[in-house]
Design an enzyme around this catalytic site. Structure first.
Site, short mmCIF file in Angstrom:
data_model
loop_
_atom_site.label_atom_id
_atom_site.label_comp_id
_atom_site.label_asym_id
_atom_site.label_seq_id
_atom_site.Cartn_x
_atom_site.Cartn_y
_atom_site.Cartn_z
N GLY A 28 -106.12 -49.84 -30.95
CA GLY A 28 -105.67 -49.36 -32.25
C GLY A 28 -105.52 -47.85 -32.29
CB SER A 38 -81.60 -48.72 -17.51
OG SER A 38 -82.68 -47.89 -17.84
CD GLU A 78 -79.43 -35.31 -18.20
OE1 GLU A 78 -79.20 -35.27 -16.99
OE2 GLU A 78 -79.93 -34.35 -18.84
CD GLU A 135 -65.41 -36.59 -27.50
OE1 GLU A 135 -64.70 -37.54 -27.91
OE2 GLU A 135 -64.98 -35.59 -26.93
CB ILE A 168 -75.04 -31.42 -28.33
CG1 ILE A 168 -73.66 -32.10 -28.29
CG2 ILE A 168 -75.15 -30.31 -27.29
CD1 ILE A 168 -73.43 -33.04 -27.10
CG LEU A 215 -69.87 -36.02 -20.90
CD1 LEU A 215 -68.53 -35.50 -20.38
CD2 LEU A 215 -70.67 -36.60 -19.72
CB ILE A 244 -105.52 -48.29 -22.00
CG1 ILE A 244 -105.12 -49.14 -20.79
CG2 ILE A 244 -106.86 -47.59 -21.75
CD1 ILE A 244 -104.79 -48.37 -19.53
#
Ligand code: FAD
Lengths: 265, 400
Positions: free
Chosen positions: B360, B386, B383, B147, B177, B145, B357
């Site tokens: 390093g 947000s 898709e 471009e 794509i 879809l 958590i």
């Protein structure tokens, strides 16, 4: 050929096993059950035989246990088994391996099975008795802990490679026979999606006490020659020490610890 | 009872038990989940780090997934699929994404974005031609879809399809794509009427070996490195008119309907990665010691883990609900947008906390959380970003 496969629903190995307060059993709350690992080899082998023969061979999965064990029959059907039998009755509760094998013998006798495959042991109670007891009850040949099956041309007998201490034993077995399966026999397939969708539509046959034609005194706890008196967990392993530092010092410390702390030298 | 290292297959997670307890799964749904979980643990996870490092597309895995029926989950049985549905797809996708997000997106795009619009809108011949091969994984699907200048504003796309007899002549370039480098069949949205905007767009199924069609440059990405992202170039590529999905001018509607399903899959991807972050965090918290204590004994770490678990659970339920609605053919655009938005944002927080958590160690390539942190970022972008999802959701609330 008519093949029966014994499958058992056992706690997943990842599950933390806790004893009930009276130490008479395991806490079933929150336990996740799966098909006994060794039974997966049995199902796979049965399917492979059916695929090789291409002669209308049928594979019937059989289990004994309460309602929850049906899930394991579904797994067997989803892997590709043709039929499933659920042997269940409140009277069966608390039976030992021998008693259960006698019940299963009653179920399979009228089926005229040529071959019965099972796991070499249940990974829950590790008794490793059902297959031999079943063969005994049926009066058929048995070969346990199989890692390879080699069939005769007429498929009426086979050579079973058994894993024994320190090596293998090869036995010639005539059908009908009960064979218990060990890791290495094959690589069990996954239950595929189409298989799962098909399994959903297959009916699971139920057999109860009346169906097996035994008296309630012959089955379950009352029919058993052995009785579990209690369970006790393994004692915790002593804590592991990891030595750090330069190799020269580590070795010195290790020798000292082995002499003085562990007193093994 | 740890005999299980043995087959390596049934490294089942106790987590699954909790999951089925709070959301009723049928027997076959549990089996599907179990198969996906076993497969993810033993066949996908061990290859994930290597595929990521090499930028290697897991084509072999796709064949294996297809063998299990995971590439035809939305394809009806009469075309060789399993027709398991969106809910089952979500169960499977979470497990695959937990092991490898690149494999996960490949499976998601193939099922939701490529096979699904063909099932929904292709004519009978086209369905018969492509769907059985898609279900077998012989044809890998992609969806085109976007471009270069039409991303969030997809309706402004410029690539053209012009009718010429029994064919359409395609010209233009598609960008970003997924799976494009390997895919065999593309669902492509093209402009058939320049005088219209969304209503001037039509959808086509385009085969890879179409004359005049070529795959352009492969993008070098932050994450999902084992999944290819490429340009598609159309230069007088000719496609038979019967390869149109729906009728002329329906392409944008088809594309959006398709994305409603795809978004549930991307939300699921986020949940899968977040679950992997949680699993890793829990085990590290139980093993790393500082100040003479396990770091899991520090409340600061406990709270991070509790928040992660809570958000994953909430997101998973939103995903489950959206998937159920889609399977029942009830309206679900808003629910899919909410689920995708919530899941992707919570998963990004989870990945951030997982790295935290690990300290390093979490910043090093040797740790799995470093990959999760990179892979999860895209879930807030593709898709629908947000921002776009907030627009979609608020539109439902504010119209009239
Ligand atoms: C790895 C990867 C894989 C992809 N795979 C595919 C694929 O398979 N097929 C496909 O078709 N596309 C694919 N895409 C494209 C993806 O869907 C787009 O990148 C996405 O829709 C955003 O478009 P854009 O990149 O042009 O950003 P833009 O639309 O330019 O957005 C830039 C910023 O502006 C914000 N913004 C835009 N419009 C508004 C508005 N109205 N209000 C508020 N904020 C706004 C956006 O939210 C974003 O923050 C992929 C992209 C990536 C990175």
């Amino acid at each position: 050929m008519k093949i029966g496969v014994l499958v058992k629903n056992v706690p997943d190995t990842e599950t933390k096993i806790r004893l009930t307060a009276d130490k008479q059993g395991i806490e079933t709350q929150g336990v996740k059950y799966v098909m006994n690992t060794y039974d997966e080899f049995a199902v796979e082998e049965a399917l492979k035989i059916r695929e090789r023969l291409q002669d209308g061979t049928t594979v019937t999965a059989i289990t004994l246990g309460p309602e929850r064990v049906v899930e394991t029959l579904r797994t067997a059907l989803a892997m590709g088994a043709d039929e499933a039998i659920h042997v269940d009755d409140p009277a069966f509760e608390g039976g030992d391996s021998l008693t259960n094998a006698r019940i299963i013998a009653r179920v399979v006798e009228p089926m005229g099975l040529d071959l019965i495959l099972g796991g070499k042991q249940g990974i829950d109670y590790d008794a490793a008795q059902t297959c031999s007891a079943l063969a005994e009850a049926l009066g058929t040949a048995q070969a346990l802990i199989a890692v390879e099956l080699k069939w005769s041309e007429d498929n009426q007998s086979l050579e079973v490679r058994r894993r024994i201490e320190g090596g293998d034993e090869i036995v010639h077995v005539k059908l009908p026979a009960v064979i218990s399966c060990e890791k290495g026999l094959n690589e069990p397939r996954y239950a595929s999606l189409p298989g799962i969708m098909k399994a959903k539509k297959k009916e699971i046959k139920k057999v109860d006490l009346t169906g097996v034609g035994l008296d309630s005194a012959e089955v379950g706890a009352s029919g058993s020659a052995t009785r579990v008196v209690g369970y006790s967990p393994l004692s915790e392993r002593p804590e592991c020490r990891i030595l750090e530092g330069e190799p020269v010092e580590i070795v010195k410390e290790l020798v000292r610890a082995l002499r003085e702390d562990a007193k093994v030298l | 009872m740890n005999k299980f290292a043995m087959s390596g297959r049934r490294i089942a997670h106790i987590r699954g038990e909790k999951m089925s307890a709070y959301f009723d799964l049928s027997e076959e749904e549990r089996l599907i989940q179990q198969t996906a979980r076993d497969f993810a643990d033993s066949e996908v996870a061990p290859m994930a780090a290597e595929n990521d490092a090499n930028g290697q597309f897991p084509r072999g895995l796709v064949e294996k997934l297809a063998k299990l029926g995971f590439m035809g989950m939305l394809i009806p049985e009469q075309y060789g699929g399993s027709n398991a549905g969106n809910f089952a797809l979500v169960l499977a996708l979470e497990e695959i994404n937990r092991a490898c997000a690149s494999t996960g997106v490949t499976m998601s795009v193939h099922n939701s974005l490529a096979s699904s619009p063909i099932v929904g809108f292709a004519n009978e011949e086209t369905k018969k031609k492509y769907l059985p091969k898609m279900a077998k994984g012989e044809l890998l699907g992609a969806y085109a879809l976007s471009e270069a200048s039409a991303g969030s504003d997809a309706a402004s796309l410029q690539a053209r399809a012009v009718k010429d007899g029994n064919e359409y002549v395609l010209n233009g370039t598609k960008s970003w794509i997924t799976s494009g480098a390997e895919a065999d069949l593309f669902v492509v949205m093209l402009r058939t009427d320049p005088s219209e905007r969304a209503k001037g767009i039509s959808a086509f199924a385009v085969e890879r070996d179409t004359n005049g069609f070529s795959v352009g440059k492969k993008e070098n990405k932050l994450g999902l490195r084992a999944s290819s992202t490429v340009q598609l170039i159309f230069e007088d590529a000719r496609v038979p008119a019967e390869n149109m999905l729906g009728s002329e001018g329906e392409g944008f509607k088809i594309a959006m309907w398709t994305l409603d399903g795809g978004r549930i899959g991307i939300g699921t991807q986020a949940v899968g990665i977040a679950q992997a972050c949680l699993d890793a965090s829990v085990s590290y918290a139980k093993e790393r010691e500082q100040f003479g204590k396990l770091i899991g004994e520090f409340q600061a770490i406990q709270w991070k883990i509790a928040d992660m678990a809570m958000n994953i659970e909430a997101a998973r339920l939103m995903i489950y609900r959206a998937a159920r609605l889609r399977d029942r053919k009830e309206p679900h655009t808003k629910e899919a947008a909410m689920a995708k938005l919530f899941a992707s944002e919570m998963a990004n927080r989870a990945a951030r906390e997982a790295v935290q958590i690990y300290g390093g160690a979490g910043y090093l390539k040797d740790s799995s959380v470093e990959r999760y942190f990179r892979d999860v970022r895209i879930t807030e972008i593709y898709e629908g970003t947000s921002e776009i999802h907030r627009i979609v959701i608020s539109r439902f609330l504010l119209k009239n």
